[in-house]
Structures are given as structure tokens and as C-alpha cells.
Design a protein around this motif. Structure first.
Motif, PDB file in Angstrom:
ATOM      1  N   LEU A  74       0.863  -1.180   0.000  1.00  0.00           N
ATOM      2  CA  LEU A  74       0.000   0.000   0.000  1.00  0.00           C
ATOM      3  C   LEU A  74       0.895   1.224   0.000  1.00  0.00           C
ATOM      4  O   LEU A  74       1.975   1.196   0.602  1.00  0.00           O
ATOM      5  N   HIS A  78      -1.383   5.590   2.899  1.00  0.00           N
ATOM      6  CA  HIS A  78      -2.658   4.886   3.081  1.00  0.00           C
ATOM      7  C   HIS A  78      -2.555   3.672   4.008  1.00  0.00           C
ATOM      8  O   HIS A  78      -3.516   2.938   4.185  1.00  0.00           O
ATOM      9  N   GLN A  79      -1.356   3.477   4.582  1.00  0.00           N
ATOM     10  CA  GLN A  79      -1.194   2.313   5.463  1.00  0.00           C
ATOM     11  C   GLN A  79      -1.804   2.567   6.841  1.00  0.00           C
ATOM     12  O   GLN A  79      -1.981   3.714   7.246  1.00  0.00           O
ATOM     13  N   GLN A  81      -4.774   2.042   8.001  1.00  0.00           N
ATOM     14  CA  GLN A  81      -6.163   2.537   8.093  1.00  0.00           C
ATOM     15  C   GLN A  81      -7.168   1.432   7.780  1.00  0.00           C
ATOM     16  O   GLN A  81      -8.310   1.713   7.467  1.00  0.00           O
ATOM     17  N   GLY A  82      -6.686   0.196   7.777  1.00  0.00           N
ATOM     18  CA  GLY A  82      -7.596  -0.920   7.492  1.00  0.00           C
ATOM     19  C   GLY A  82      -7.695  -1.282   6.014  1.00  0.00           C
ATOM     20  O   GLY A  82      -8.350  -2.264   5.657  1.00  0.00           O
ATOM     21  N   LEU A  83      -7.052  -0.505   5.138  1.00  0.00           N
ATOM     22  CA  LEU A  83      -7.183  -0.770   3.697  1.00  0.00           C
ATOM     23  C   LEU A  83      -6.481  -2.062   3.277  1.00  0.00           C
ATOM     24  O   LEU A  83      -6.968  -2.810   2.435  1.00  0.00           O
ATOM     25  N   GLY A  84      -5.297  -2.295   3.879  1.00  0.00           N
ATOM     26  CA  GLY A  84      -4.523  -3.489   3.510  1.00  0.00           C
ATOM     27  C   GLY A  84      -5.293  -4.750   3.864  1.00  0.00           C
ATOM     28  O   GLY A  84      -5.370  -5.692   3.067  1.00  0.00           O
ATOM     29  N   LYS A 106       5.824 -15.161   1.437  1.00  0.00           N
ATOM     30  CA  LYS A 106       7.220 -15.075   1.891  1.00  0.00           C
ATOM     31  C   LYS A 106       7.453 -13.672   2.443  1.00  0.00           C
ATOM     32  O   LYS A 106       7.087 -12.690   1.790  1.00  0.00           O
ATOM     33  N   ILE A 118      11.312  -3.330   8.364  1.00  0.00           N
ATOM     34  CA  ILE A 118      10.334  -2.712   7.470  1.00  0.00           C
ATOM     35  C   ILE A 118       9.229  -3.673   7.008  1.00  0.00           C
ATOM     36  O   ILE A 118       8.269  -3.241   6.397  1.00  0.00           O
ATOM     37  N   TYR A 119       9.380  -4.971   7.286  1.00  0.00           N
ATOM     38  CA  TYR A 119       8.311  -5.914   6.896  1.00  0.00           C
ATOM     39  C   TYR A 119       7.524  -6.420   8.114  1.00  0.00           C
ATOM     40  O   TYR A 119       6.674  -7.298   7.977  1.00  0.00           O
ATOM     41  N   GLN A 121       5.303  -4.929   9.936  1.00  0.00           N
ATOM     42  CA  GLN A 121       3.879  -4.595   9.870  1.00  0.00           C
ATOM     43  C   GLN A 121       3.141  -5.613   9.000  1.00  0.00           C
ATOM     44  O   GLN A 121       2.075  -6.111   9.370  1.00  0.00           O
ATOM     45  N   ALA A 122       3.753  -5.933   7.840  1.00  0.00           N
ATOM     46  CA  ALA A 122       3.129  -6.914   6.943  1.00  0.00           C
ATOM     47  C   ALA A 122       2.983  -8.254   7.657  1.00  0.00           C
ATOM     48  O   ALA A 122       1.930  -8.903   7.593  1.00  0.00           O
ATOM     49  N   TYR A 126      -0.483 -10.265   8.191  1.00  0.00           N
ATOM     50  CA  TYR A 126      -0.720 -11.638   7.718  1.00  0.00           C
ATOM     51  C   TYR A 126      -1.135 -12.539   8.884  1.00  0.00           C
ATOM     52  O   TYR A 126      -2.077 -13.327   8.767  1.00  0.00           O
TER      53      TYR A 126
HETATM   54  C1  LIG Z   1       1.193  -4.948   4.585  1.00  0.00           C
HETATM   55  C2  LIG Z   1       0.229  -3.829   4.262  1.00  0.00           C
HETATM   56  C3  LIG Z   1      -0.307  -4.036   2.833  1.00  0.00           C
HETATM   57  C4  LIG Z   1      -0.932  -3.895   5.270  1.00  0.00           C
HETATM   58  O1  LIG Z   1      -1.836  -2.879   5.033  1.00  0.00           O
HETATM   59  P1  LIG Z   1      -2.322  -1.826   6.156  1.00  0.00           P
HETATM   60  O2  LIG Z   1      -3.416  -1.039   5.538  1.00  0.00           O
HETATM   61  O3  LIG Z   1      -1.134  -1.068   6.656  1.00  0.00           O
HETATM   62  O4  LIG Z   1      -2.885  -2.736   7.326  1.00  0.00           O
HETATM   63  P2  LIG Z   1      -4.288  -2.521   8.050  1.00  0.00           P
HETATM   64  O5  LIG Z   1      -4.397  -1.085   8.478  1.00  0.00           O
HETATM   65  O6  LIG Z   1      -5.364  -3.023   7.169  1.00  0.00           O
HETATM   66  O7  LIG Z   1      -4.109  -3.438   9.311  1.00  0.00           O
HETATM   67  C5  LIG Z   1      -4.640  -4.748   9.411  1.00  0.00           C
HETATM   68  C6  LIG Z   1      -4.511  -5.261  10.801  1.00  0.00           C
HETATM   69  O8  LIG Z   1      -3.140  -5.335  11.176  1.00  0.00           O
HETATM   70  C7  LIG Z   1      -2.899  -4.530  12.327  1.00  0.00           C
HETATM   71  N1  LIG Z   1      -1.624  -3.846  12.166  1.00  0.00           N
HETATM   72  C8  LIG Z   1      -1.276  -3.042  11.158  1.00  0.00           C
HETATM   73  N2  LIG Z   1      -0.025  -2.583  11.352  1.00  0.00           N
HETATM   74  C9  LIG Z   1       0.397  -3.125  12.526  1.00  0.00           C
HETATM   75  C10 LIG Z   1       1.586  -3.012  13.286  1.00  0.00           C
HETATM   76  N3  LIG Z   1       2.626  -2.263  12.872  1.00  0.00           N
HETATM   77  N4  LIG Z   1       1.668  -3.698  14.444  1.00  0.00           N
HETATM   78  C11 LIG Z   1       0.661  -4.461  14.869  1.00  0.00           C
HETATM   79  N5  LIG Z   1      -0.503  -4.607  14.191  1.00  0.00           N
HETATM   80  C12 LIG Z   1      -0.629  -3.945  13.037  1.00  0.00           C
HETATM   81  C13 LIG Z   1      -4.024  -3.524  12.354  1.00  0.00           C
HETATM   82  O9  LIG Z   1      -4.264  -3.064  13.653  1.00  0.00           O
HETATM   83  C14 LIG Z   1      -5.167  -4.339  11.835  1.00  0.00           C
HETATM   84  O10 LIG Z   1      -5.645  -5.182  12.882  1.00  0.00           O
HETATM   85  P3  LIG Z   1      -7.211  -5.507  13.104  1.00  0.00           P
HETATM   86  O11 LIG Z   1      -7.529  -6.553  12.094  1.00  0.00           O
HETATM   87  O12 LIG Z   1      -7.273  -6.039  14.486  1.00  0.00           O
HETATM   88  O13 LIG Z   1      -7.927  -4.230  12.899  1.00  0.00           O
HETATM   89  C15 LIG Z   1       0.889  -2.439   4.367  1.00  0.00           C
HETATM   90  O14 LIG Z   1       1.223  -2.168   5.696  1.00  0.00           O
HETATM   91  C16 LIG Z   1       2.121  -2.288   3.527  1.00  0.00           C
HETATM   92  O15 LIG Z   1       2.041  -1.937   2.361  1.00  0.00           O
HETATM   93  N6  LIG Z   1       3.303  -2.510   4.128  1.00  0.00           N
HETATM   94  C17 LIG Z   1       4.558  -2.283   3.469  1.00  0.00           C
HETATM   95  C18 LIG Z   1       4.820  -3.229   2.334  1.00  0.00           C
HETATM   96  C19 LIG Z   1       5.080  -4.649   2.748  1.00  0.00           C
HETATM   97  O16 LIG Z   1       5.783  -4.897   3.723  1.00  0.00           O
HETATM   98  N7  LIG Z   1       4.516  -5.568   1.980  1.00  0.00           N
HETATM   99  C20 LIG Z   1       4.645  -6.963   2.208  1.00  0.00           C
HETATM  100  C21 LIG Z   1       5.877  -7.557   1.635  1.00  0.00           C
HETATM  101  S1  LIG Z   1       5.933  -9.289   1.981  1.00  0.00           S
END
Ligand SMILES: CC(C)(COP(=O)(O)OP(=O)(O)OC[C@H]1O[C@@H](n2cnc3c(N)ncnc32)[C@H](O)[C@@H]1OP(=O)(O)O)[C@@H](O)C(=O)NCCC(=O)NCCS
Length: 278
Positions: A74, A78-79, A81-84, A106, A118-119, A121-122, A126
Motif C-alpha cells: 500500500l 494509506h497504510q 487505516q484498514g485498507l490493507g 514469503k 520494514i516488513y 507490519q506486513a 498476515y
Molecule cells: C502490509 C500492508 C499491505 C498492510 O496494510 P495496512 O493497511 O497497513 O494494514 P491494516 O491497516 O489493514 O491493518 C490490518 C490489521 O493489522 C494490524 N496492524 C497493522 N499494522 C500493525 C503493526 N505495525 N503492528 C501491529 N498490528 C498492526 C491492524 O491493527 C489491523 O488489525 P485488526 O484486524 O485487528 O484491525 C501495508 O502495511 C504495507 O504496504 N506494508 C509495506 C509493504 C510490505 O511490507 N509488503 C509486504 C511484503 S511481503
């Protein structure tokens, strides 16, 4: 509400920008991958006419309804905010509606000197969706940068799937037909292999410890650090040569090929090559 739609060629530059904003190397690797593999089953998330996210899946060849999650990013603004999560849930619904059995992803545990893990959060997103860690390959992407593979069952019969059914052993004649550095890694190699006819013809034999040693020495002479190999779990003849050549079993992806046939993962650290028995 943002809209998930199929990705097309005209989206490539904007998609690469989204990925590049997270990590430059990922942006470059993704662009090369899209140009090479195309856009089938890849999706973009659009908000007010702008591409803000990307995701998708790739089918595992020769497996029963098993998939890999592809580039999932994302735009940073836009990260969180629930979009991912919403984007991934929609993708998983698409897969479920097609009868998909399992999906894997992976993730690297890379720690950037300035930005940290940096990964992470992903990984948390997951895991929040139900993905479970199955294999960790040490020093996969680079020295000190491991690969974590997580899996998610997509059908309701998860409990039944988790019980190991009786699967017949197979003894195909396997030989290596190539050696290459794994994409997105620094010095991690693999050997490609093919199944020859199972008829016992003169001169045809399964790969041997000597074949593996030749491959390991070639990788070493190319400056490689490690070799990673994967095989289905029902091939009893692979274990002895792998072990004799110094490969270590590092784990398995459960029910990867089909219900009851897992993917075994092996690795060889080339720093240990001198100590390999001949
Ligand atoms: C991975 C990614 C697509 C997720 O999208 P996002 O919009 O940031 O995540 P969301 O806001 O939808 O969060 C989903 C859930 O994860 C939780 N969450 C998000 N970030 C978090 C963090 N840093 N620590 C703990 N929980 C987290 C949220 O609270 C939410 O939980 P819920 O289901 O209880 O509400 C996005 O963060 C991203 O692009 N990351 C960078 C790229 C990346 O690493 N890609 C993956 C490569 S393998």
C-alpha cells in the motif's frame, strides 16, 4: 470505498511507484517480475482514480489449488487505516470462490539501519488474517536476513486437512538440469531438477552425492553463499545423497502439493563445504 480491479499493462508505472516508495530494491525486482511473468491474477486498489495498493496471487504449478501471494503493498500514506486488510480479505474471497486450498506468503525479516524492521507490519497483518509461520530459512536473502514463509488454509475443512493421510512413496529418477541465483537474494542459489522417465534404462539414475558436490562447487566458484533446495515429501530416495552432501532439512510447507504431500526445504551453507565428506 476503494476498488480492487485487475491490473493491466498501463498500471505498471504507478504500481512500481507504490512498491518503490516502500523499498527501492523491491520496486526494481517487482518491475522485472511483472515484465517477465505478466499481470495475470494481479490486482490494483484504486481510490478516487489513483492506484494506492497492489496485490495478487500466483498458482503453484503441478500442485492442487495452491497459491503464492504476490507483491502486496500500500502507498505509505494509506497504510494503517484498514485498507490493507480489506484488500487482502477481498483477494482471499476471490481465491476461495475458485476453490483454492491454500496460500503461502514469503516475508523477509530485514532490519533497515534507519527504518528498522520494514516488513514487521506486513508480518503482523498476515498473522492477523490467520497465516501461520511454517518455514524459516536462515540467511536466505543475505547474511543475517532470513526468509519467513507463512501458510493459510482457505477451505473450511482445515482440521481434516491437518491430519496426514496415507500417501504412497514415489521413486522417480530425478536429475539436476540447472543452477541459478535465486531472485532478490545476494548469493543464495538453487538447482533446478527434472523427473526423468521412471523406466529403468541403462545409464539413468537418481541424482547422487557427486552430482550435488559438483553443483555446490560451481556455486562456490560463482561466489555463492548458500544453496536452497525443495522437494515433495514422498520421495524417499532424495534423503541419503542430500545428507551425505551436507544439506540440512530446515522445515516443510504443509500440504503444499496436495493434501498429504508437503514441500521439504533443505539448505547448504557453503562455508561448510570443506568439511563435507566425499
Ligand atoms: C502490509 C500492508 C499491505 C498492510 O496494510 P495496512 O493497511 O497497513 O494494514 P491494516 O491497516 O489493514 O491493518 C490490518 C490489521 O493489522 C494490524 N496492524 C497493522 N499494522 C500493525 C503493526 N505495525 N503492528 C501491529 N498490528 C498492526 C491492524 O491493527 C489491523 O488489525 P485488526 O484486524 O485487528 O484491525 C501495508 O502495511 C504495507 O504496504 N506494508 C509495506 C509493504 C510490505 O511490507 N509488503 C509486504 C511484503 S511481503
Amino acid at each position: 470505498m476503494p476498488d480492487l480491479r485487475a491490473m493491466c499493462f498501463g498500471d505498471l508505472n504507478n504500481v512500481v511507484k507504490v512498491i518503490h516508495a516502500h523499498d527501492e530494491d523491491d520496486g526494481e525486482a517487482a518491475e522485472a517480475d511483472y515484465r517477465d511473468a505478466g499481470f495475470e491474477n494481479q490486482y490494483v486498489l484504486e481510490k478516487e482514480g489513483q492506484i494506492v495498493g497492489v496485490t495478487g496471487y500466483k498458482e503453484v504449478p503441478s500442485a492442487d489449488q495452491c497459491y503464492w501471494l504476490s507483491w502486496t503493498y500500500l502507498q505509505p500514506s494509506h497504510q494503517g487505516q484498514g485498507l490493507g486488510k480489506a484488500m487482502l480479505l477481498e483477494l482471499l474471497d476471490i481465491l476461495r470462490s475458485q476453490g483454492a486450498r491454500k496460500i503461502f506468503v514469503k516475508v523477509s525479516d530485514y532490519e533497515d539501519p534507519e527504518d528498522g524492521k520494514i516488513y514487521q507490519q506486513a508480518l503482523q497483518v498476515y498473522q492477523g488474517l490467520g497465516f501461520v509461520e511454517e518455514v524459516v530459512s536462515d540467511d536466505f536473502y543475505d547474511e543475517g536476513e532470513n526468509q519467513i514463509i507463512l501458510g493459510l488454509y482457505l477451505r473450511d475443512d482445515k482440521d481434516q486437512l491437518e491430519q496426514d493421510p496415507e500417501v504412497g512413496e514415489e521413486k522417480p529418477i530425478i536429475s539436476f538440469d540447472g543452477l541459478f541465483e535465486i531472485a532478490e537474494t545476494e548469493g543464495a542459489y538453487t538447482f533446478s531438477w527434472v523427473v526423468k522417465e521412471t523406466r529403468k534404462l541403462f545409464g539413468k539414475r537418481n541424482f547422487s552425492v557427486e552430482d550435488l558436490q559438483i553443483g555446490l562447487q560451481s556455486v562456490q566458484s560463482e561466489g555463492g553463499r548458500k544453496v536452497f533446495l525443495t522437494f515433495p515429501s514422498n520421495l524417499p530416495l532424495i534423503h541419503s545423497p542430500l545428507q551425505s552432501a551436507g544439506f540440512k532439512y530446515v522445515g516443510q510447507l504443509q500440504n503444499y502439493y496436495e493434501h498429504g504431500v508437503h514441500e521439504f526445504h533443505f539448505s547448504h551453507d557453503l562455508h561448510n563445504l570443506e568439511n563435507t565428506p566425499t
